[in-house]
Motif scaffolding. Structure first.
Motif, short mmCIF file in Angstrom:
data_model
loop_
_atom_site.label_atom_id
_atom_site.label_comp_id
_atom_site.label_asym_id
_atom_site.label_seq_id
_atom_site.Cartn_x
_atom_site.Cartn_y
_atom_site.Cartn_z
N LEU A 58 -4.58 6.33 -0.63
CA LEU A 58 -3.98 5.01 -0.50
C LEU A 58 -4.02 4.38 -1.89
O LEU A 58 -5.05 4.44 -2.57
CB LEU A 58 -4.79 4.12 0.44
CG LEU A 58 -5.16 4.66 1.81
CD1 LEU A 58 -6.22 3.77 2.45
CD2 LEU A 58 -3.91 4.72 2.69
N LEU A 67 -8.84 -1.22 4.28
CA LEU A 67 -8.09 -1.83 3.19
C LEU A 67 -7.18 -2.94 3.71
O LEU A 67 -7.12 -4.02 3.12
CB LEU A 67 -7.27 -0.76 2.46
CG LEU A 67 -6.40 -1.24 1.30
CD1 LEU A 67 -7.23 -1.98 0.25
CD2 LEU A 67 -5.66 -0.06 0.66
N ARG A 68 -6.49 -2.69 4.81
CA ARG A 68 -5.62 -3.73 5.37
C ARG A 68 -6.42 -4.96 5.78
O ARG A 68 -5.99 -6.10 5.58
CB ARG A 68 -4.83 -3.18 6.56
CG ARG A 68 -3.73 -2.21 6.19
CD ARG A 68 -2.88 -1.85 7.40
NE ARG A 68 -2.18 -3.01 7.92
CZ ARG A 68 -1.49 -3.01 9.06
NH1 ARG A 68 -1.43 -1.90 9.80
NH2 ARG A 68 -0.87 -4.09 9.47
N VAL A 91 -3.04 0.75 -4.10
CA VAL A 91 -2.63 -0.65 -4.03
C VAL A 91 -2.87 -1.31 -5.38
O VAL A 91 -3.81 -0.94 -6.10
CB VAL A 91 -3.40 -1.39 -2.90
CG1 VAL A 91 -4.89 -1.49 -3.22
CG2 VAL A 91 -2.82 -2.76 -2.62
N ILE A 96 0.86 -1.18 0.00
CA ILE A 96 0.00 0.00 0.00
C ILE A 96 0.90 1.23 0.00
O ILE A 96 1.73 1.40 0.90
CB ILE A 96 -0.92 0.04 1.23
CG1 ILE A 96 -1.83 -1.19 1.28
CG2 ILE A 96 -1.78 1.31 1.21
CD1 ILE A 96 -2.65 -1.29 2.56
#
Length: 219
Positions: A134, A213-214, A136, A127
């Motif tokens: 952010l 997101l993580r 990715v 990321i």
């Protein structure tokens, strides 16, 4: 992965030498994760009194290598000039995930190089954080527990096709292309499920959805 890979069981924070966003650096360094500096990123960390766990790059931007050695910081010199320091780091760090900042902003060619590297490394592993965003390399399948009204951009690096639910403009029957239709500034209707059936795309979300997101990436 090279024989000299640095292996970590936890995600790592990677700091580059682009104009620093100090509040973001403090936030990432406060997570208690290993700190990897890409060349001049070592100076950024030292300015904030953070000690990197390793420095990787051609080391042409490190102000005082002897200071780092005196602190016991391993310096991994990679002399070749065919890759960026960001790529040198990613190729030599083995970790479940990477939170990277200091690789956007500054020069436009550096930012574009970062996007290229991100697209070539495994989806969902890195990321990149910078400014309001952010970024990715989007996995082939991802489910994100997002509220309604979140900016959701899918930028194609190649020809991209897929399916989605939970987006104002669905991906069904649409072909994205970097030289044609791109998927920026979409908006969520709520939780999103996305499947990419063809191609490579970068997913761009607002910074305040890092934890979501993580969680979706499972690291």
């Amino acid at each position: 992965m090279t024989d000299a890979a640095l292996a970590y069981s936890s995600p790592v924070v990677m700091i580059g030498g682009a104009p620093p966003e100090m509040a973001l650096i403090d936030r990432l360094c406060g997570m208690g994760l290993p700190l990897i500096a890409a060349d001049g990123g070592a100076d950024v960390l030292l300015q904030r009194e953070y000690r990197p766990d390793a420095v990787i790059g051609d080391l042409d931007s490190v102000r005082d290598p002897e200071q780092l050695r005196a602190l016991g910081v391993p310096l991994h010199h990679v002399a070749e000039q065919d890759t960026t320091d960001f790529e040198k780091c990613l190729a030599r760090v083995e970790a479940p995930g990477v939170l990277a900042t200091g690789f956007l902003g500054g020069r436009s060619d550096h930012t574009l190089a970062t996007m290229s590297v991100l697209a070539r490394f495994p989806a969902g592993r890195v990321i990149v954080l910078g400014g309001p965003d952010l970024i990715v390399h989007c996995p082939a399948r991802i489910a994100l527990d997002l509220p309604e009204g979140v900016r959701f951009s899918l930028y194609p690096m190649t020809r991209v096709r897929g399916h989605s639910s939970g987006l104002h403009w669905a991906l069904q029957d649409v072909t994205l292309d970097p030289l044609g239709l791109i998927g920026t500034s979409n908006v969520t209707l709520g939780p999103v499920e996305l499947e990419i059936t063809e191609g490579t795309a970068l997913l761009i979300l607002p910074m305040d959805h890092l934890n979501t997101l993580r969680k979706a990436l499972k690291w």
